[in-house]
Design an enzyme around this catalytic site. Structure first.
Site, PDB file in Angstrom:
ATOM      1  N   GLY A  29       0.817  -1.212   0.000  1.00  0.00           N
ATOM      2  CA  GLY A  29       0.000   0.000   0.000  1.00  0.00           C
ATOM      3  C   GLY A  29       0.849   1.259   0.000  1.00  0.00           C
ATOM      4  N   LEU A  65       1.403   3.626   2.348  1.00  0.00           N
ATOM      5  CA  LEU A  65       2.310   3.727   3.496  1.00  0.00           C
ATOM      6  C   LEU A  65       3.300   2.569   3.521  1.00  0.00           C
ATOM      7  CD1 LEU A  65       3.291   4.863   6.186  1.00  0.00           C
ATOM      8  CD2 LEU A  65       1.460   3.568   7.306  1.00  0.00           C
ATOM      9  N   ALA A 110      -5.254  -2.543   5.444  1.00  0.00           N
ATOM     10  CA  ALA A 110      -6.621  -2.126   5.774  1.00  0.00           C
ATOM     11  C   ALA A 110      -7.451  -2.061   4.502  1.00  0.00           C
ATOM     12  CB  ALA A 110      -6.606  -0.746   6.442  1.00  0.00           C
ATOM     13  N   THR A 146      -9.338   0.468   2.763  1.00  0.00           N
ATOM     14  CA  THR A 146      -9.241   1.918   2.943  1.00  0.00           C
ATOM     15  C   THR A 146     -10.227   2.723   2.096  1.00  0.00           C
ATOM     16  OG1 THR A 146      -7.474   1.982   1.292  1.00  0.00           O
ATOM     17  CG2 THR A 146      -6.798   1.843   3.597  1.00  0.00           C
ATOM     18  N   ASP A 160      -8.014   9.568  11.649  1.00  0.00           N
ATOM     19  CA  ASP A 160      -8.730  10.729  12.209  1.00  0.00           C
ATOM     20  C   ASP A 160     -10.244  10.547  12.113  1.00  0.00           C
ATOM     21  OD1 ASP A 160      -8.424  10.796   9.412  1.00  0.00           O
ATOM     22  OD2 ASP A 160      -8.766  12.951   9.321  1.00  0.00           O
ATOM     23  N   TYR A 196     -16.256   3.152   7.814  1.00  0.00           N
ATOM     24  CA  TYR A 196     -14.791   3.031   7.889  1.00  0.00           C
ATOM     25  C   TYR A 196     -14.292   3.520   9.256  1.00  0.00           C
ATOM     26  CZ  TYR A 196      -9.889   4.332   7.049  1.00  0.00           C
ATOM     27  OH  TYR A 196      -8.535   4.497   7.149  1.00  0.00           O
ATOM     28  N   LYS A 206     -12.432   1.319  12.345  1.00  0.00           N
ATOM     29  CA  LYS A 206     -11.139   1.662  12.945  1.00  0.00           C
ATOM     30  C   LYS A 206     -11.294   1.887  14.450  1.00  0.00           C
ATOM     31  CE  LYS A 206      -8.043   1.802   9.631  1.00  0.00           C
ATOM     32  NZ  LYS A 206      -6.809   0.999   9.708  1.00  0.00           N
ATOM     33  N   TRP A 227      -5.318  11.971   5.936  1.00  0.00           N
ATOM     34  CA  TRP A 227      -5.136  12.596   4.618  1.00  0.00           C
ATOM     35  C   TRP A 227      -3.774  12.227   3.984  1.00  0.00           C
ATOM     36  CZ3 TRP A 227      -7.407  18.233   4.243  1.00  0.00           C
ATOM     37  CH2 TRP A 227      -8.663  18.263   4.835  1.00  0.00           C
TER      38      TRP A 227
HETATM   39  N1  NAP Z   1      -4.909   6.846   3.101  1.00  0.00           N
HETATM   40  C1  NAP Z   1      -5.287   7.685   4.067  1.00  0.00           C
HETATM   41  O1  NAP Z   1      -5.623   8.854   3.817  1.00  0.00           O
HETATM   42  C2  NAP Z   1      -5.312   7.226   5.499  1.00  0.00           C
HETATM   43  C3  NAP Z   1      -5.778   8.113   6.490  1.00  0.00           C
HETATM   44  C4  NAP Z   1      -5.802   7.655   7.816  1.00  0.00           C
HETATM   45  C5  NAP Z   1      -5.393   6.383   8.135  1.00  0.00           C
HETATM   46  N2  NAP Z   1      -4.970   5.538   7.134  1.00  0.00           N
HETATM   47  C6  NAP Z   1      -4.568   4.179   7.508  1.00  0.00           C
HETATM   48  O2  NAP Z   1      -3.192   4.033   7.208  1.00  0.00           O
HETATM   49  C7  NAP Z   1      -2.935   2.684   6.815  1.00  0.00           C
HETATM   50  C8  NAP Z   1      -2.222   2.662   5.475  1.00  0.00           C
HETATM   51  O3  NAP Z   1      -3.076   3.261   4.511  1.00  0.00           O
HETATM   52  P1  NAP Z   1      -2.717   3.272   2.962  1.00  0.00           P
HETATM   53  O4  NAP Z   1      -3.279   4.515   2.383  1.00  0.00           O
HETATM   54  O5  NAP Z   1      -1.260   2.956   2.789  1.00  0.00           O
HETATM   55  O6  NAP Z   1      -3.587   2.053   2.433  1.00  0.00           O
HETATM   56  P2  NAP Z   1      -3.601   1.407   0.957  1.00  0.00           P
HETATM   57  O7  NAP Z   1      -2.700   2.145   0.042  1.00  0.00           O
HETATM   58  O8  NAP Z   1      -5.044   1.257   0.584  1.00  0.00           O
HETATM   59  O9  NAP Z   1      -2.976  -0.029   1.213  1.00  0.00           O
HETATM   60  C9  NAP Z   1      -3.670  -0.980   1.928  1.00  0.00           C
HETATM   61  C10 NAP Z   1      -2.800  -2.180   2.130  1.00  0.00           C
HETATM   62  O10 NAP Z   1      -3.579  -3.156   2.833  1.00  0.00           O
HETATM   63  C11 NAP Z   1      -3.510  -4.385   2.123  1.00  0.00           C
HETATM   64  N3  NAP Z   1      -4.738  -5.133   2.373  1.00  0.00           N
HETATM   65  C12 NAP Z   1      -5.999  -4.820   2.027  1.00  0.00           C
HETATM   66  N4  NAP Z   1      -6.838  -5.787   2.440  1.00  0.00           N
HETATM   67  C13 NAP Z   1      -6.071  -6.725   3.070  1.00  0.00           C
HETATM   68  C14 NAP Z   1      -6.332  -7.963   3.697  1.00  0.00           C
HETATM   69  N5  NAP Z   1      -7.586  -8.456   3.778  1.00  0.00           N
HETATM   70  N6  NAP Z   1      -5.298  -8.660   4.217  1.00  0.00           N
HETATM   71  C15 NAP Z   1      -4.036  -8.189   4.134  1.00  0.00           C
HETATM   72  N7  NAP Z   1      -3.727  -7.040   3.544  1.00  0.00           N
HETATM   73  C16 NAP Z   1      -4.736  -6.295   3.024  1.00  0.00           C
HETATM   74  C17 NAP Z   1      -3.335  -4.005   0.669  1.00  0.00           C
HETATM   75  O11 NAP Z   1      -2.782  -5.107  -0.019  1.00  0.00           O
HETATM   76  P3  NAP Z   1      -2.933  -5.261  -1.639  1.00  0.00           P
HETATM   77  O12 NAP Z   1      -2.188  -4.131  -2.241  1.00  0.00           O
HETATM   78  O13 NAP Z   1      -2.306  -6.581  -1.904  1.00  0.00           O
HETATM   79  O14 NAP Z   1      -4.408  -5.206  -1.900  1.00  0.00           O
HETATM   80  C18 NAP Z   1      -2.351  -2.844   0.819  1.00  0.00           C
HETATM   81  O15 NAP Z   1      -1.050  -3.356   1.007  1.00  0.00           O
HETATM   82  C19 NAP Z   1      -4.287   1.984   6.823  1.00  0.00           C
HETATM   83  O16 NAP Z   1      -4.483   1.338   8.061  1.00  0.00           O
HETATM   84  C20 NAP Z   1      -5.279   3.116   6.702  1.00  0.00           C
HETATM   85  O17 NAP Z   1      -6.528   2.786   7.262  1.00  0.00           O
HETATM   86  C21 NAP Z   1      -4.914   5.931   5.841  1.00  0.00           C
END
Ligand code: NAP
Length: 278
Positions: free
Chosen positions: A10, A12, A58, A60, A100, A123, A127, A148
């Site tokens: 993902g 992050l 997650a 997301t 957040d 969502y 969380k 964000w």
């Molecule tokens: N993006 C934001 O704005 C934001 C804001 C606040 C908090 N967060 C939190 O920060 C963290 C990282 O976010 P991100 O934006 O990097 O997320 P992302 O780009 O959507 O990446 C999600 C990751 O989770 C993996 N995943 C999804 N479903 C899964 C499952 N069932 N089992 C194992 N792995 C799974 C995906 O794998 P595949 O690639 O193989 O599908 C990917 O590696 C998350 O916990 C998110 O909730 C994000």
């Protein structure tokens, strides 16, 4: 120290894999380990024997979570519990990424870690419930709330704005939601520091400063040297399936306790726009 990153494919996760130098780091995407499969999670953790697990995996998609609540809860809450149980069994420390969106956004000053959760979306609820379960299963875990997120290697707001700005003379962007844009590189560095500092409890981990989506978009367009006009609109004019908190600025107080301070979001955006060119 050995670290396992779940969600390594993902936004992050990719930054963590790039930035984490000097320790042994093993990353898994959903195709390697589905966190909904408790047995497989346990096997992988027992086999790799990490000191730290960073749970960045997650579901997301905030809007799609409204129509797929079962999936959001299965991955974000139940999957997180599976990982916490595996960590506990193997004696590994856990850092869980939260959001957040666990807050309702009714405050007008930055959210502290002890402020009450009151999520408004599926969502956010997934969380918030994950946090509560994790603190029961593994009270010494670290919950890093962020917001964000933008960066290379995934879908993010600056990329969407730049794509639209390339084809439209005017962009309407919401001006009544405020938060902290956070660069995946800066977040990854903070997470690595938190693990090295044996962090525990809830930590708010965002770039410094805050803005509305409109202000963020205006800075993106300006930073890219584009002439596109950006116009402020209300959330009502741009209705989305999932409600967003109108104000979800996270206080940096908890991060400062670990001696960590992140650069401003404007500084982070400049570095990201530069990174996109390379
Ligand atoms: N993006 C934001 O704005 C934001 C804001 C606040 C908090 N967060 C939190 O920060 C963290 C990282 O976010 P991100 O934006 O990097 O997320 P992302 O780009 O959507 O990446 C999600 C990751 O989770 C993996 N995943 C999804 N479903 C899964 C499952 N069932 N089992 C194992 N792995 C799974 C995906 O794998 P595949 O690639 O193989 O599908 C990917 O590696 C998350 O916990 C998110 O909730 C994000």
């Amino acid at each position: 120290m050995k670290a396992v990153i779940l969600g390594a494919s993902g936004l992050l996760g990719k930054a963590l894999m790039r930035e984490w130098i000097g320790d042994e780091v093993v990353g898994f995407g959903s195709r390697d380990v589905d966190i909904r499969d408790a047995n497989h999670v346990r096997e992988v953790v027992e086999k790799t024997r990490p000191g730290w697990i960073v749970l960045a995996a997650a579901y997301t998609n905030v809007d799609d979570s409204e129509s797929h609540p079962d999936l959001a809860f299965a991955v974000n809450r139940d999957g997180a519990v599976n990982v916490a149980q595996a960590a506990k069994r193997a004696g590994a420390k856990l850092l869980f990424l939260s959001s957040d969106y666990v807050f309702d956004g009714k405050k007008s000053s930055p959210y502290e870690t002890e402020d009450a959760r009151n999520p408004q979306s599926v969502y956010g609820r997934s969380k918030a419930e994950a946090e509560l379960h994790l603190l029961e299963v593994l009270p010494e875990c670290c919950i890093a709330r962020t917001s964000w997120l933008f960066g290379k290697g995934g879908k993010c707001f600056p990329d969407t704005i730049l794509k639209l700005a390339g084809s439209r003379p005017v962009l309407d962007v919401v001006n009544d939601q405020r938060g902290c844009p956070t660069y995946s590189v800066d977040l990854a560095r903070a997470i690595i520091e938190l693990c090295r500092n044996q962090a525990r409890g809830i930590v708010h981990t965002t770039n410094a400063g805050n803005c509305s989506w409109f202000e963020f978009a205006r800075e993106i367009v300006k930073g890219a040297g584009l002439a596109t006009e950006v116009r402020p609109v209300s959330s009502q004019q741009m209705a989305r399936p999932a409600p967003r908190p109108p104000y979800s600025v996270l206080s940096a107080q908890s991060l400062r306790q670990y001696g960590i301070g992140l650069p401003t979001w404007q500084d982070a955006l400049k570095r990201y726009l530069q990174e996109r060119k390379n």
